[in-house]
Motif scaffolding. Structure first.
Motif, mmCIF file in Angstrom:
data_model
loop_
_atom_site.group_PDB
_atom_site.id
_atom_site.type_symbol
_atom_site.label_atom_id
_atom_site.label_comp_id
_atom_site.label_asym_id
_atom_site.label_seq_id
_atom_site.Cartn_x
_atom_site.Cartn_y
_atom_site.Cartn_z
ATOM 1 N N ALA A 176 -7.379 3.947 7.439
ATOM 2 C CA ALA A 176 -6.802 2.629 7.741
ATOM 3 C C ALA A 176 -6.174 2.015 6.495
ATOM 4 O O ALA A 176 -5.068 1.463 6.546
ATOM 5 C CB ALA A 176 -7.889 1.710 8.299
ATOM 6 N N ILE A 177 -6.846 2.118 5.350
ATOM 7 C CA ILE A 177 -6.312 1.565 4.099
ATOM 8 C C ILE A 177 -5.008 2.261 3.721
ATOM 9 O O ILE A 177 -4.008 1.613 3.391
ATOM 10 C CB ILE A 177 -7.348 1.695 2.974
ATOM 11 C CG1 ILE A 177 -8.516 0.729 3.207
ATOM 12 C CG2 ILE A 177 -6.710 1.431 1.612
ATOM 13 C CD1 ILE A 177 -9.664 0.914 2.242
ATOM 14 N N CYS A 178 -5.004 3.588 3.763
ATOM 15 C CA CYS A 178 -3.814 4.351 3.370
ATOM 16 C C CYS A 178 -2.612 4.000 4.239
ATOM 17 O O CYS A 178 -1.499 3.786 3.724
ATOM 18 C CB CYS A 178 -4.103 5.846 3.454
ATOM 19 S SG CYS A 178 -5.224 6.471 2.183
ATOM 20 N N LEU A 179 -2.812 3.923 5.545
ATOM 21 C CA LEU A 179 -1.677 3.684 6.439
ATOM 22 C C LEU A 179 -1.210 2.231 6.392
ATOM 23 O O LEU A 179 -0.007 1.965 6.489
ATOM 24 C CB LEU A 179 -2.057 4.083 7.869
ATOM 25 C CG LEU A 179 -2.276 5.582 8.087
ATOM 26 C CD1 LEU A 179 -2.593 5.871 9.549
ATOM 27 C CD2 LEU A 179 -1.048 6.383 7.648
ATOM 28 N N VAL A 180 -2.129 1.283 6.250
ATOM 29 C CA VAL A 180 -1.708 -0.122 6.135
ATOM 30 C C VAL A 180 -0.896 -0.326 4.869
ATOM 31 O O VAL A 180 0.128 -1.027 4.871
ATOM 32 C CB VAL A 180 -2.937 -1.057 6.155
ATOM 33 C CG1 VAL A 180 -2.559 -2.460 5.705
ATOM 34 C CG2 VAL A 180 -3.512 -1.127 7.558
ATOM 35 N N MET A 181 -1.330 0.283 3.775
ATOM 36 C CA MET A 181 -0.607 0.140 2.518
ATOM 37 C C MET A 181 0.773 0.774 2.599
ATOM 38 O O MET A 181 1.768 0.201 2.156
ATOM 39 C CB MET A 181 -1.405 0.775 1.379
ATOM 40 C CG MET A 181 -2.749 0.124 1.125
ATOM 41 S SD MET A 181 -2.647 -1.545 0.464
ATOM 42 C CE MET A 181 -2.257 -1.208 -1.226
ATOM 43 N N SER A 182 0.865 1.989 3.164
ATOM 44 C CA SER A 182 2.146 2.691 3.180
ATOM 45 C C SER A 182 3.113 2.110 4.198
ATOM 46 O O SER A 182 4.318 2.122 3.980
ATOM 47 C CB SER A 182 1.924 4.179 3.478
ATOM 48 O OG SER A 182 1.494 4.376 4.810
#
Length: 516
Positions: free
Chosen positions: A192-198
């Motif tokens: 979730a963190i990786c995709l929200v950031m990207s």
């Protein structure tokens, strides 16, 4: 312990004014008589240290000014001013005169940077009519043209380690973390963190300030279901913790990932024995500092902390997740052939660069990046390089050496593949088999094109991969001829490179077999 005259004067200065309870921008209370003021979860202003560097005659004014800064501006800005003021007093022996400022600017290496920070501080000093500041000093500061560092250098020169990511790099990152989660190598929270950031390009502080209620779905008048994330704004002067928001529309897939993560956060809280109402659950942080939860023995203390940022993760955690993911998963850059260097600002650069490449205006880019004005978006629009190349037959094979878009496993025959004995797993192109799908769950993708960039795909050694390769090249040229938009045509590029990589692997494997 013997108290020196200097220490005695300092202590008297600290107690000179009656202590007041004030609240910082992010909602942290502090007593002005304390030697250190907690301004946020991360930052504390050491007032005692600031005053120890300040001439005694300026103690009252400096203390009052920092009280003003602490309750109206961000903690980071307050600490930067304190640092610059300390440097100034140290270099100039405490004298605030036109001569001392000129010497500070000319002879001190970082003088201009510190003066940029101190100029508004000195303006407030004179505007609030505190003693110790002369109008001549402020007038001279206002007359100076202080040039800051060049903005967006990494964006303009397309820096391979700090600039915007290429389409291949961002696809490699997004696909890599998704496949890693499916394989159990990445947690749901990290995904979730990786995709929200990207996908959003938002600052880490904005992501850490998210609460469970910020994820919403709305049914429109025509019955369409839309998904949004209400992201708290940051770096807005005069606003505090979660005072204003910007909504970002999400894809259904990303919304489902965040929704599943939110449910896991709530379940984790309940497993600790905290029974909360629906409204209280909505105040839980989307990305919590779970270890801090264990420090709350009583339910009342825990509920009191819910509206604040006390239960939220630190921004450093997000950066650690990003770097840890690419290192553990071996996600590579097609330009450096090394582990992809990722940090939050690179995703922000990427979102802005891709928007500029698609021809949107400065105002739209500012809205996408959550800027209050357009003064910092010129680096995206004034120098828009040609990021996308015209892929031909030869270049596709050259890129295959670096991009590594194919993540599956080549098999000699269908029977060598996982699920090879199951006819339903066969992947076809124009009625000819090209490989086997090793995924045991349902997949609704339009095979075979997405298969070549899927970790579950097992292409056959004798599959007609060349036919698909030239078909994709022809289709790319047709799209480009009809639309004149290289961005649209480039949607096929990663698949083209993946098919080229499979063809190269097949050729190498056939040579290996021929050698016995």
């Amino acid at each position: 312990m013997k108290i020196t005259p200097q220490v005695q004067v300092l202590q008297e200065s600290l107690m000179a004014t009656s202590g007041r309870m004030l609240t910082s921008v992010l909602g942290w209370e502090f007593n002005t008589n304390e030697p250190a003021w907690r301004l946020s979860k991360y930052e504390t202003l050491n007032v005692e240290l600031v005053l120890s560097r300040t001439p005694i005659q300026h103690h009252t004014a400096v203390r009052k000014l920092f009280e003003h800064y602490a309750v109206t501006l961000s903690a980071g800005m307050t600490l930067r001013v304190a640092n610059s003021l300390g440097h100034f007093f140290n270099v100039c022996s405490g004298a605030i005169t036109t001569d001392s400022l000129i010497n500070f600017r000319s002879n001190y290496e970082s003088g201009v940077v510190h003066i940029q920070t101190l100029r508004p501080f000195f303006r407030r000093w004179i505007n609030f009519s505190y003693s110790g500041m002369s109008e001549e000093v402020v007038k001279m500061l206002d007359s100076w043209r202080l040039l800051g560092g060049q903005k967006g250098v990494a964006i303009i020169r397309l820096d391979t380690k700090e600039g915007p990511l290429t389409d291949f790099e961002i696809s490699a990152f997004n696909d890599g973390v998704v496949f890693a989660y499916e394989d159990g190598r990445l947690s749901l929270q990290d995904l979730a963190i990786c995709l929200v950031m990207s996908c959003t390009g938002r600052r880490p502080i904005q992501i850490t300030h998210l609460k469970c209620k910020d994820l919403v779905s709305i049914t429109t008048a025509d019955g369409t279901l839309k998904y949004y994330l209400h992201i708290p704004r940051a770096k807005q002067r005069g606003t505090g913790f979660r005072d204003s928001f910007k909504s970002v529309e999400l894809t259904r897939e990303l919304w489902e990932i965040l929704s599943s993560h939110r449910a896991k956060v709530i379940n984790g809280m309940e497993s600790l024995g905290f029974q909360l109402t629906v409204a209280q659950k909505e105040l839980l942080p989307m990305f919590p500092a779970t270890k801090l939860w264990l420090r709350y023995d009583g339910r009342s203390d825990f509920i009191e902390a819910l509206p604040t940022d006390r239960l939220h993760a630190r921004t450093e955690m997000l950066d650690g997740v990003l770097k840890g993911a690419v290192a553990d998963l071996g996600i590579l850059s097609d330009r450096t052939d090394d582990v992809l260097n990722v940090f939050a600002r690179r995703f922000r650069y990427t979102v802005g660069t891709r928007a500029a490449r698609e021809g949107v205006s400065k105002y739209v880019i500012a809205e996408i990046l959550d800027h209050s004005d357009i003064q910092h978006v010129n680096v995206y629009t004034l120098n828009v390089p040609e990021h996308l190349k015209k892929i031909n037959e030869a270049l596709g094979f050259q890129l295959a050496l670096y991009v590594k878009a194919f993540t599956g496993n080549l098999v000699d025959t269908e029977l060598d593949a996982i699920r090879g004995a199951d006819p339903s797993s066969r992947v076809k192109h124009k009625k000819c088999g090209v490989g086997t799908c090793g995924n045991f769950s349902y997949c609704g993708m339009n095979v075979p094109r997405p298969c070549y960039t899927c970790v579950n795909f097992q292409p056959w050694l004798d599959g007609p991969h060349e036919d698909l390769y030239f078909e994709l090249l022809d289709e790319r040229e047709l799209i480009l001829a009809r639309t004149g938009d290289l961005t649209i045509a480039a949607v096929l590029d990663r698949t083209i490179v993946a098919v080229a990589e499979v063809i190269k692997k097949c050729a190498a494997r056939k040579q290996e077999i021929a050698r016995g």
